[in-house]
Design an enzyme around this catalytic site. Sequence first.
Site, PDB file in Angstrom:
ATOM      1  N   SER A  23      33.964 -46.143   8.194  1.00 47.84           N
ATOM      2  CA  SER A  23      35.114 -46.546   7.373  1.00 47.84           C
ATOM      3  C   SER A  23      35.285 -48.051   7.257  1.00 47.84           C
ATOM      4  CB  SER A  23      36.395 -45.945   7.961  1.00 47.84           C
ATOM      5  OG  SER A  23      36.550 -46.368   9.312  1.00 47.84           O
ATOM      6  N   ARG A  24      34.680 -48.802   8.181  1.00 48.26           N
ATOM      7  CA  ARG A  24      34.851 -50.264   8.173  1.00 48.26           C
ATOM      8  C   ARG A  24      33.539 -50.942   8.574  1.00 48.26           C
ATOM      9  NH1 ARG A  24      37.851 -52.345  12.016  1.00 48.26           N
ATOM     10  NH2 ARG A  24      38.213 -50.536  13.333  1.00 48.26           N
ATOM     11  N   ASP A  72      36.603 -38.354  17.181  1.00 47.85           N
ATOM     12  CA  ASP A  72      36.297 -39.321  18.235  1.00 47.85           C
ATOM     13  C   ASP A  72      34.932 -38.943  18.806  1.00 47.85           C
ATOM     14  OD1 ASP A  72      35.973 -40.744  20.553  1.00 47.85           O
ATOM     15  OD2 ASP A  72      37.920 -40.202  21.427  1.00 47.85           O
ATOM     16  N   VAL A  73      33.900 -39.691  18.411  1.00 52.74           N
ATOM     17  CA  VAL A  73      32.537 -39.253  18.755  1.00 52.74           C
ATOM     18  C   VAL A  73      32.198 -39.457  20.231  1.00 52.74           C
ATOM     19  CG1 VAL A  73      31.629 -39.456  16.403  1.00 52.74           C
ATOM     20  CG2 VAL A  73      31.448 -41.423  17.968  1.00 52.74           C
ATOM     21  N   ASN A  99      26.673 -45.435  14.639  1.00 58.46           N
ATOM     22  CA  ASN A  99      27.132 -46.812  14.445  1.00 58.46           C
ATOM     23  C   ASN A  99      28.455 -47.111  15.151  1.00 58.46           C
ATOM     24  OD1 ASN A  99      27.608 -49.413  12.705  1.00 58.46           O
ATOM     25  ND2 ASN A  99      29.356 -48.083  12.242  1.00 58.46           N
ATOM     26  N   SER A 151      22.163 -53.714  19.341  1.00 60.05           N
ATOM     27  CA  SER A 151      22.591 -55.126  19.260  1.00 60.05           C
ATOM     28  C   SER A 151      21.557 -55.988  19.966  1.00 60.05           C
ATOM     29  CB  SER A 151      23.942 -55.278  19.969  1.00 60.05           C
ATOM     30  OG  SER A 151      24.259 -56.640  20.129  1.00 60.05           O
ATOM     31  N   TYR A 164      29.174 -53.768  27.555  1.00 63.56           N
ATOM     32  CA  TYR A 164      28.690 -53.640  26.173  1.00 63.56           C
ATOM     33  C   TYR A 164      27.165 -53.761  26.124  1.00 63.56           C
ATOM     34  CZ  TYR A 164      28.090 -54.739  21.186  1.00 63.56           C
ATOM     35  OH  TYR A 164      27.686 -54.735  19.873  1.00 63.56           O
ATOM     36  N   ALA A 166      25.032 -53.267  28.458  1.00 65.21           N
ATOM     37  CA  ALA A 166      24.400 -52.096  29.097  1.00 65.21           C
ATOM     38  C   ALA A 166      24.416 -50.900  28.146  1.00 65.21           C
ATOM     39  CB  ALA A 166      25.135 -51.756  30.389  1.00 65.21           C
ATOM     40  N   LYS A 168      24.332 -51.006  24.918  1.00 57.93           N
ATOM     41  CA  LYS A 168      23.399 -51.273  23.817  1.00 57.93           C
ATOM     42  C   LYS A 168      21.950 -51.149  24.309  1.00 57.93           C
ATOM     43  CE  LYS A 168      26.391 -51.457  20.823  1.00 57.93           C
ATOM     44  NZ  LYS A 168      26.352 -50.675  19.576  1.00 57.93           N
TER      45      LYS A 168
HETATM   46  P1  NAP Z   1      34.173 -52.464  13.317  1.00 61.17           P
HETATM   47  O1  NAP Z   1      34.259 -53.303  12.099  1.00 61.17           O
HETATM   48  O2  NAP Z   1      35.118 -52.722  14.442  1.00 61.17           O
HETATM   49  O3  NAP Z   1      34.276 -50.914  12.868  1.00 61.17           O
HETATM   50  C1  NAP Z   1      34.237 -49.931  13.859  1.00 61.17           C
HETATM   51  C2  NAP Z   1      34.178 -48.567  13.230  1.00 61.17           C
HETATM   52  O4  NAP Z   1      34.018 -47.591  14.287  1.00 61.17           O
HETATM   53  C3  NAP Z   1      35.431 -48.180  12.470  1.00 61.17           C
HETATM   54  O5  NAP Z   1      35.060 -47.373  11.362  1.00 61.17           O
HETATM   55  C4  NAP Z   1      36.199 -47.350  13.499  1.00 61.17           C
HETATM   56  O6  NAP Z   1      37.114 -46.416  12.922  1.00 61.17           O
HETATM   57  C5  NAP Z   1      35.047 -46.616  14.168  1.00 61.17           C
HETATM   58  N1  NAP Z   1      35.383 -46.087  15.507  1.00 61.17           N
HETATM   59  C6  NAP Z   1      35.980 -46.738  16.530  1.00 61.17           C
HETATM   60  N2  NAP Z   1      36.123 -45.901  17.583  1.00 61.17           N
HETATM   61  C7  NAP Z   1      35.601 -44.698  17.201  1.00 61.17           C
HETATM   62  C8  NAP Z   1      35.463 -43.440  17.822  1.00 61.17           C
HETATM   63  N3  NAP Z   1      35.883 -43.233  19.088  1.00 61.17           N
HETATM   64  N4  NAP Z   1      34.884 -42.412  17.121  1.00 61.17           N
HETATM   65  C9  NAP Z   1      34.475 -42.603  15.844  1.00 61.17           C
HETATM   66  N5  NAP Z   1      34.567 -43.785  15.195  1.00 61.17           N
HETATM   67  C10 NAP Z   1      35.140 -44.820  15.871  1.00 61.17           C
HETATM   68  O7  NAP Z   1      32.718 -52.555  13.980  1.00 61.17           O
HETATM   69  P2  NAP Z   1      31.347 -53.214  13.420  1.00 61.17           P
HETATM   70  O8  NAP Z   1      31.375 -54.659  13.719  1.00 61.17           O
HETATM   71  O9  NAP Z   1      31.076 -52.737  12.060  1.00 61.17           O
HETATM   72  O10 NAP Z   1      30.298 -52.576  14.463  1.00 61.17           O
HETATM   73  C11 NAP Z   1      29.556 -51.395  14.171  1.00 61.17           C
HETATM   74  C12 NAP Z   1      28.417 -51.283  15.176  1.00 61.17           C
HETATM   75  O11 NAP Z   1      27.598 -52.446  15.098  1.00 61.17           O
HETATM   76  C13 NAP Z   1      28.873 -51.177  16.635  1.00 61.17           C
HETATM   77  O12 NAP Z   1      28.087 -50.230  17.318  1.00 61.17           O
HETATM   78  C14 NAP Z   1      28.608 -52.564  17.186  1.00 61.17           C
HETATM   79  O13 NAP Z   1      28.365 -52.566  18.568  1.00 61.17           O
HETATM   80  C15 NAP Z   1      27.386 -52.958  16.389  1.00 61.17           C
HETATM   81  N6  NAP Z   1      27.201 -54.412  16.318  1.00 61.17           N
HETATM   82  C16 NAP Z   1      28.141 -55.198  15.717  1.00 61.17           C
HETATM   83  C17 NAP Z   1      27.948 -56.582  15.689  1.00 61.17           C
HETATM   84  C18 NAP Z   1      28.939 -57.519  15.052  1.00 61.17           C
HETATM   85  O14 NAP Z   1      28.765 -58.762  15.201  1.00 61.17           O
HETATM   86  N7  NAP Z   1      29.956 -57.030  14.360  1.00 61.17           N
HETATM   87  C19 NAP Z   1      26.797 -57.149  16.269  1.00 61.17           C
HETATM   88  C20 NAP Z   1      25.853 -56.300  16.852  1.00 61.17           C
HETATM   89  C21 NAP Z   1      26.069 -54.944  16.870  1.00 61.17           C
HETATM   90  P3  NAP Z   1      38.729 -46.664  13.008  1.00 61.17           P
HETATM   91  O15 NAP Z   1      39.001 -47.910  12.240  1.00 61.17           O
HETATM   92  O16 NAP Z   1      39.313 -45.437  12.385  1.00 61.17           O
HETATM   93  O17 NAP Z   1      39.048 -46.803  14.470  1.00 61.17           O
END
Ligand code: NAP
Length: 260
Positions: A23-24, A72-73, A99, A151, A164, A166, A168
């Site tokens: 969703s985001r 909630d996965v 994701n 990551s 975090y 660990a 990843k």
């Molecule tokens: P984000 O913008 O915070 O979005 C998180 C998403 O996960 C939202 O859709 C949220 O839904 C959902 N979510 C949270 N808790 C959940 C749960 N228990 N069950 C199902 N869905 C859940 O995150 P992002 O930055 O896009 O990150 C996505 C992935 O990329 C993550 O695994 C993160 O570790 C990885 N990553 C991100 C970065 C970065 O710099 N952003 C870098 C490396 C890796 P709600 O809004 O409804 O809670």
Amino acid sequence: MEPAHLIDSLKLKDHVAVVTGGSRGIGRAAVNCFARLGASVVVNYARDDGAAKDAIGEAEATGVGALAVQADVSLLADAERLIEATIRQFGRVDFLVCNAGIWEGSPVDQMTEQVWDRTIDLNLKGTWTVCRAAVPYMKQQQFGRIVIVSSTAGQRGEADVSNYAASKGGQISLTKSLASELGPFGINVNSVAPGWVDTDMCADAFARQGFRKALENSIPVGRVATPDDIGWPIVFLCTEWARHINGEILNVNGGSVLCG
Ligand code: NAP
């Protein structure tokens, strides 16, 4: 191959993609990329109904089928409900993007058990739960593509968020294990490992005085990734162009961390 066929081979029509945390941020970008290539999409989310509704509206505008499923996965029962809803609506699950994740932590001597558990339960166990739920269907289909969003932190570690890092790192060894386990069933499993990405997850860090500028100076391409920068590589791994890629950790970080 003729150019027209080359382009056709990128199309994902008649395929169904499930994106956890769709969703985001990065997940939302992947949903849009799948939809633009013609795949039906299932947007999983946890709390924000409005964002999920917007995400499926955007996907539907491209002409594909779209479904939002709150789950909630970190809980296996919720993951099973997500995949069952997908099968009920679309009859199959071709692509699974693991994701959903959180990034919170503290120095190890101050970390609470709750913070440790919350991170591992969502980032690592929440990857396993959806694989556990989807793989039986993929095996029946003799086809599947799983992409796990890890990551750079999972490869080089990250101070003050060892929980975090660990989680990843665990996703990376899960990727490699499942790649060899599921390859014989026509299921490829790969990981995309982003560096810094401009999403809500990092908004507080980026708001810190001077942080973003210093970061940009440390990234060879000179900028933080957009969500689309990560969404397209995720979707690439689901196309025919990537059909012989299995067990790969695809770094998408502008060259900031050179690890394989
Ligand atoms: P984000 O913008 O915070 O979005 C998180 C998403 O996960 C939202 O859709 C949220 O839904 C959902 N979510 C949270 N808790 C959940 C749960 N228990 N069950 C199902 N869905 C859940 O995150 P992002 O930055 O896009 O990150 C996505 C992935 O990329 C993550 O695994 C993160 O570790 C990885 N990553 C991100 C970065 C970065 O710099 N952003 C870098 C490396 C890796 P709600 O809004 O409804 O809670």
